[in-house]
Design an enzyme around this catalytic site. Structure first.
Site, PDB file in Angstrom:
ATOM      1  N   CYS A   1       6.524 -26.523   9.533  1.00 21.57           N
ATOM      2  CA  CYS A   1       6.142 -27.647   8.674  1.00 21.57           C
ATOM      3  C   CYS A   1       5.288 -27.162   7.504  1.00 21.57           C
ATOM      4  O   CYS A   1       5.522 -27.537   6.353  1.00 21.57           O
ATOM      5  CB  CYS A   1       5.388 -28.695   9.495  1.00 21.57           C
ATOM      6  N   CYS A   2       4.315 -26.313   7.777  1.00 17.56           N
ATOM      7  CA  CYS A   2       3.475 -25.763   6.708  1.00 17.56           C
ATOM      8  C   CYS A   2       4.286 -24.901   5.749  1.00 17.56           C
ATOM      9  O   CYS A   2       4.056 -24.914   4.534  1.00 17.56           O
ATOM     10  CB  CYS A   2       2.331 -24.940   7.300  1.00 17.56           C
TER      11      CYS A   2
ATOM     12  N   CYS B   1      -3.801 -32.148   6.075  1.00 16.21           N
ATOM     13  CA  CYS B   1      -2.910 -33.294   6.228  1.00 16.21           C
ATOM     14  C   CYS B   1      -3.434 -34.232   7.319  1.00 16.21           C
ATOM     15  O   CYS B   1      -4.088 -33.794   8.273  1.00 16.21           O
ATOM     16  CB  CYS B   1      -1.501 -32.823   6.586  1.00 16.21           C
TER      17      CYS B   1
ATOM     18  N   CYS C   1      -2.746 -33.491  11.068  1.00 18.40           N
ATOM     19  CA  CYS C   1      -3.182 -32.167  11.525  1.00 18.40           C
ATOM     20  C   CYS C   1      -4.666 -31.916  11.266  1.00 18.40           C
ATOM     21  O   CYS C   1      -5.103 -30.762  11.239  1.00 18.40           O
ATOM     22  CB  CYS C   1      -2.348 -31.079  10.851  1.00 18.40           C
TER      23      CYS C   1
ATOM     24  N   CYS D   1      -2.604 -22.227   7.456  1.00 16.81           N
ATOM     25  CA  CYS D   1      -1.358 -22.901   7.110  1.00 16.81           C
ATOM     26  C   CYS D   1      -0.295 -21.907   6.655  1.00 16.81           C
ATOM     27  O   CYS D   1       0.894 -22.239   6.640  1.00 16.81           O
ATOM     28  CB  CYS D   1      -1.594 -23.938   6.021  1.00 16.81           C
TER      29      CYS D   1
END
Length: 229
Positions: free
Chosen positions: A107-108, A190, A193, A216
């Site tokens: 995702c990062c 985010c 997170c 990240c």
């Protein structure tokens, strides 16, 4: 230059970087920590035309967006929003719902690392707000290094400063900052997170709760000083 600038002040390091890479340098500011705000303030004092950018993952806190608006008014600038190629809906279709829970590294990579890599293609150097006291991996951070991932010079003017010293600068200058800091969020990323930290926890322990992840991927660090990127 890392050795020469090791004992220089952040202002001196910022001035060197702006002069050396004039017209080809950008400042990354997450608007989720005090160091980026301090760096932005120093850059604005020396070269207000310097591009200021942030990575808009589509998952930022509303308080972060509010701070960006305040900073824009304070300095009369328009920070550049660097966005992923995939919308959240497109990411969901390709990788499933809430990828950040199942594979936060991917995702990062999709929402932060790749967008920044593409953005920095147009620059020779970037100024970051990372510091040695933030995580053990960052303890070897040079003030200047070659960033192999982005193929640019990476400058970290506040590498040797402590969290307390940065906050002193922010308060002395009465600079805007993310109001979540006052609610025990020392490091803000985010929404899904990031959580508040408890007394005694480290600065980054509120990031990616429930996992061992502390980075990240925007910053890659070696255990040997002088090999951070």
């Amino acid at each position: 230059m890392a050795r020469k600038l090791e004992n220089a002040s952040p202002q001196e390091i910022v001035a060197w970087s702006l002069d050396t890479h004039r017209g080809k340098i950008a400042l990354a500011c997450s608007f989720g920590g005090p160091t980026g705000i301090a760096a932005l303030d120093m850059v604005m004092a020396l070269e207000p035309a310097t591009p200021i950018y942030f990575i808009d993952t589509g998952l930022l806190f509303w308080q972060t967006h509010q701070l960006i608006e305040r900073i824009s008014r304070h300095y009369g600038i328009a920070p550049i929003a660097v966005r992923p190629q995939l919308s959240l809906d497109e990411q969901r279709e390709l990788y499933g719902d809430e990828l950040w829970k199942r594979n936060p590294d991917l995702c990062c990579a999709l929402r932060k690392v790749e967008p920044q890599r593409l953005f920095l293609r147009g620059f020779d150097a970037w100024i970051s707000g990372v510091r040695r006291d933030q995580t053990p991996d960052r303890s070897a951070l040079p003030v200047v290094t070659w960033d192999e991932r982005h193929e640019v010079v990476k400058v970290s003017p506040f590498a040797v400063w402590s969290e307390q010293r940065v906050w002193q600068y922010v308060r002395d200058r009465n600079l805007p900052y993310n109001e979540l800091h006052d609610a025990s969020y020392p490091s803000i990323g985010c929404v899904p997170c990031t959580r508040a930290v408890a007394p005694g926890e480290g600065l980054r322990e509120g990031r990616w709760p429930g996992s061992a992840k502390l980075e990240c991927g925007l910053h890659v660090f070696s255990a040997v000083r002088g090999e951070a990127s």
